[in-house]
Design an enzyme around this catalytic site. Structure first.
Site, short mmCIF file in Angstrom:
data_model
loop_
_atom_site.label_atom_id
_atom_site.label_comp_id
_atom_site.label_asym_id
_atom_site.label_seq_id
_atom_site.Cartn_x
_atom_site.Cartn_y
_atom_site.Cartn_z
N SER A 48 0.79 -1.22 0.00
CA SER A 48 0.00 0.00 0.00
C SER A 48 0.83 1.28 0.00
O SER A 48 0.31 2.34 -0.30
CB SER A 48 -0.96 0.02 1.20
N ASP A 333 -3.71 7.42 8.97
CA ASP A 333 -4.55 6.53 9.76
C ASP A 333 -3.65 5.82 10.77
O ASP A 333 -2.53 6.25 11.00
CB ASP A 333 -5.35 5.56 8.88
N HIS A 336 -0.88 4.04 7.98
CA HIS A 336 -0.27 4.67 6.81
C HIS A 336 0.09 6.14 7.04
O HIS A 336 -0.58 6.83 7.82
CB HIS A 336 -1.21 4.56 5.62
#
Length: 359
Positions: A48, A333, A336
């Protein structure tokens, strides 16, 4: 878990321009250096930290194509990037004159001509271990490489085989993953932890990395940038699960020792395959920012901007309230980074890495 916080991965392309430029250097000089070394495009594999939206096309819960993700992206548009804005790869691509946003290969709206600038085959929640990706029904590295083969066919059709081969030969291959292998696969699921000790699993992951790099080399890769695993114990989610106020030292030690093994194998591959490679010490960059936030213009490094900042990521962040100024936060978050943190990583990579990949 879709944690993929190997944040520095894509920033690594800046290594190619070391030691020729600094952030203060004129944008035209940056582009001249890239041209001097025949940098054709950026090809990205991983999780990600470098997935701009491939997971949008998959039947998986590991997605972020909804608000508040993308809150600070162009037009406040969520794209599938696990951040409030752009990823490091996007900033790098813009700096060297390619595009303001590296496209996801599976994005149906990507025009063929844009593939000349590169593409990301990365998939959030993936890892060196194919089982890691399979647990979340995302793209394992083997599948990412399969899509890369499709990419090569597209290039052949677009510019002819000779130019396509040259494009691949002079491309920068960026690899960023490993976080999910430990956090999601080894520590959360019972399969690998029953098969391997932590050190044995580290060795297994490194062996998978070696096989992946050999396949990339067989497909034409000659320039490789590898990003180390970040300090896992500093993630807000990990600290919450561990009920810790500070970074968990055990998890950080696992990350640090794994990174050492990565570097040892890279040195061997450099000799046996004849590739040019660079290693990005993401661990140190992020740890320093967490320990000394004021030095980086940050205020909050212990929790994320979304929701409580302690547990939310992905779907649990959907529709949640966010902090007023994400640029003061290291984490978007509970897992991340913010767009600002990606910029910090890029700047720190330029300051701390002295060797150039291309000379």
């Amino acid at each position: 878990m879709g944690t993929m916080m190997n944040l520095c991965a894509v920033v690594a392309l800046l290594l190619l321009l070391q030691p020729f430029l600094l952030w203060a250097v004129d944008i035209h000089q940056i582009r001249q250096v890239a041209a001097k070394h025949n940098v054709t495009c950026v090809l990205i594999f991983g999780d990600s930290s470098v997935d701009p939206g491939n997971n949008n096309r998959l039947s998986t819960s590991m997605k972020s194509n909804f608000l508040p993700y993308g809150r600070d992206f162009f037009n406040g548009r969520p794209t599938g990037r696990f951040s409030n804005g752009r990823l490091a790869t996007d900033f790098i691509a813009e700096a060297i004159g390619y595009t303001k946003a590296i496209p996801a290969f599976l994005d149906p709206n990507v025009k063929a001509i844009n593939l000349l600038h590169g593409a990301s085959f990365a998939s959030a929640a993936s890892g060196y271990d194919d089982l890691t990706a399979n647990l979340s029904n995302v793209l394992p590295v083997s599948k990412q490489l399969e899509y890369f083969k499709h990419y090569k066919l597209h290039l052949d059709q677009l510019v002819g085989k000779q130019k396509a081969d040259n494009t691949i030969r002079n491309a920068i291959f960026v690899v960023s993953m490993g976080t999910n292998d430990f956090l999601q696969n080894y520590y959360l699921e019972p399969i690998r932890s029953k098969q391997f000790t932590v050190e044995e699993y580290q060795n297994y992951l490194v062996s998978r990395m070696v096989e992946n790099f050999k396949e990339m080399h067989r497909l034409g890769a000659t320039r490789l940038i590898v990003v180390g695993v970040p300090p896992l114990g500093c993630m807000p989610l990990v600290k919450t699960l561990k009920d810790a106020r500070t970074c968990d030292q055990n998890y950080n030690q696992v990350a640090s020792s794994f990174n050492s093994k990565l570097q040892e194998k890279l040195a061997i591959l450099r000799k046996t395959l004849g590739i040019k490679d660079a290693y990005v010490d993401c661990y140190t960059i992020i740890k320093n920012a967490v320990d000394s936030p004021k030095e980086y213009g940050l205020v909050e490094t212990s929790k994320g901007c979304c929701g409580s900042g302690t547990t939310e990521y992905g779907n649990s962040c959907r529709g949640m309230n966010t902090c007023a100024d994400a640029s003061k936060y290291a984490f978007w978050d509970a897992v991340h980074p913010t767009e600002k943190m990606y910029q910090i990583i890029a700047e720190e990579a330029m300051k701390s890495l002295n060797e150039a990949l291309l000379r």
